[in-house]
Scaffold this active site. Structure first.
Site, PDB file in Angstrom:
ATOM      1  N   ASN A   1      45.757  31.594  34.480  1.00  0.00           N
ATOM      2  CA  ASN A   1      45.039  30.365  34.157  1.00  0.00           C
ATOM      3  C   ASN A   1      43.801  30.784  33.385  1.00  0.00           C
ATOM      4  OD1 ASN A   1      46.858  28.742  35.620  1.00  0.00           O
ATOM      5  ND2 ASN A   1      45.749  29.136  37.518  1.00  0.00           N
TER       6      ASN A   1
ATOM      7  N   HIS B   1      42.419  37.319  36.186  1.00  0.00           N
ATOM      8  CA  HIS B   1      43.383  37.665  37.237  1.00  0.00           C
ATOM      9  C   HIS B   1      44.760  37.155  36.849  1.00  0.00           C
ATOM     10  CE1 HIS B   1      41.401  33.868  38.195  1.00  0.00           C
ATOM     11  NE2 HIS B   1      42.528  33.471  38.746  1.00  0.00           N
TER      12      HIS B   1
HETATM   13  P1  5GP Z   1      42.738  30.564  39.511  1.00  0.00           P
HETATM   14  O1  5GP Z   1      42.868  29.121  39.817  1.00  0.00           O
HETATM   15  O2  5GP Z   1      41.326  30.909  39.093  1.00  0.00           O
HETATM   16  O3  5GP Z   1      43.769  31.043  38.530  1.00  0.00           O
HETATM   17  O4  5GP Z   1      43.066  31.338  40.833  1.00  0.00           O
HETATM   18  C1  5GP Z   1      42.117  31.831  41.709  1.00  0.00           C
HETATM   19  C2  5GP Z   1      42.877  32.242  42.934  1.00  0.00           C
HETATM   20  O5  5GP Z   1      42.048  33.006  43.762  1.00  0.00           O
HETATM   21  C3  5GP Z   1      43.335  31.046  43.762  1.00  0.00           C
HETATM   22  O6  5GP Z   1      44.762  31.077  43.856  1.00  0.00           O
HETATM   23  C4  5GP Z   1      42.653  31.233  45.102  1.00  0.00           C
HETATM   24  O7  5GP Z   1      43.478  30.901  46.193  1.00  0.00           O
HETATM   25  C5  5GP Z   1      42.308  32.702  45.093  1.00  0.00           C
HETATM   26  N1  5GP Z   1      41.117  33.011  45.840  1.00  0.00           N
HETATM   27  C6  5GP Z   1      39.942  32.354  45.808  1.00  0.00           C
HETATM   28  N2  5GP Z   1      39.052  32.952  46.618  1.00  0.00           N
HETATM   29  C7  5GP Z   1      39.683  34.019  47.170  1.00  0.00           C
HETATM   30  C8  5GP Z   1      39.266  35.019  48.095  1.00  0.00           C
HETATM   31  O8  5GP Z   1      38.147  35.078  48.574  1.00  0.00           O
HETATM   32  N3  5GP Z   1      40.198  35.951  48.430  1.00  0.00           N
HETATM   33  C9  5GP Z   1      41.443  35.938  47.915  1.00  0.00           C
HETATM   34  N4  5GP Z   1      42.274  36.885  48.330  1.00  0.00           N
HETATM   35  N5  5GP Z   1      41.864  35.018  47.035  1.00  0.00           N
HETATM   36  C10 5GP Z   1      40.992  34.066  46.670  1.00  0.00           C
END
Ligand code: 5GP
Ligand code: ZN
Length: 134
Positions: free
Chosen positions: A85, A98
Site C-alpha cells: 500500500n 513494508h
Molecule cells: P499498511 O496499511 O500501512 O499497508 O499496513 C500496516 C500494517 O501494519 C497493518 O496491517 C497493521 O496491522 C500492521 N501493524 C500496525 N502496527 C503494528 C505493530 O505494532 N506490530 C505489528 N506486528 N504490525 C503492526
C-alpha cells in the site's frame, strides 16, 4: 523521528519475528487478515519503494522471495497475494515501506488485486501509453 516500524527494528517495540538479515526484518502482522500474514520491511527508513536505494530494493525483494518460499513450505497455502500500500490514498497506514505477504487458500473468500479499485480510465490505451511509455 517517530516511526513505529523503526521502533520495531530497534527492538523498542516487540514483534513476532519471522526472519531477519542485515538489512531486512519480517514479522507477523499484529492484525492478520489471513494465517501467516507477514510484513517485510527494510531496516533503513524509507517511506515508499521510491525512497529506498536500489541495492536495498534488490535485497528486500530477495528476502520477500525467501520468506514466501518458507511460508509456502510450512503452511502449504494454495497461493499468495504480495503487495504494497503506497501512500495514504492507497491504504498506507505506517509510513515505513513494508510488503505484505498474504497466504491464500482455496475458497477463503478473498479477492485479487483487481478488487482493490474500479476506476477505469476514460482515455484509450494508446493515449495512456503516449503519457507513460519509458
Ligand atoms: P499498511 O496499511 O500501512 O499497508 O499496513 C500496516 C500494517 O501494519 C497493518 O496491517 C497493521 O496491522 C500492521 N501493524 C500496525 N502496527 C503494528 C505493530 O505494532 N506490530 C505489528 N506486528 N504490525 C503492526
Ligand atoms: Zn521507519
Amino acid at each position: 523521528m517517530d516511526c513505529l516500524f523503526c521502533k520495531i527494528v530497534k527492538g523498542e517495540i516487540p514483534c513476532h519475528k519471522v526472519y531477519e538479515d542485515g538489512n531486512t526484518l519480517a514479522f507477523l502482522d499484529i492484525n492478520p487478515i489471513t494465517k501467516g500474514h507477514t510484513v517485510v520491511i527494510p531496516k533503513f527508513h524509507a517511506e515508499t519503494l521510491l525512497d529506498l536505494p536500489d541495492d536495498l530494493v534488490a535485497e528486500l525483494f530477495l528476502a520477500v522471495k525467501k520468506i514466501t518460499q518458507n511460508i509456502k513450505d510450512k503452511l502449504n497455502p494454495d497461493g499468495f497475494n504480495i503487495g504494497i500500500n503506497m501512500r495514504k490514498v492507497a491504504g498506507q497506514a505506517v509510513d515505513h515501506l513494508h510488503i505484505h505477504i498474504l497466504p491464500r487458500w482455496q475458497d477463503d473468500g478473498g479477492g485479487s488485486v483487481h478488487t482493490i479499485i474500479h476506476n477505469p480510465p476514460k482515455q484509450s490505451l494508446e493515449e495512456i501509453l503516449k503519457e507513460i511509455r519509458m
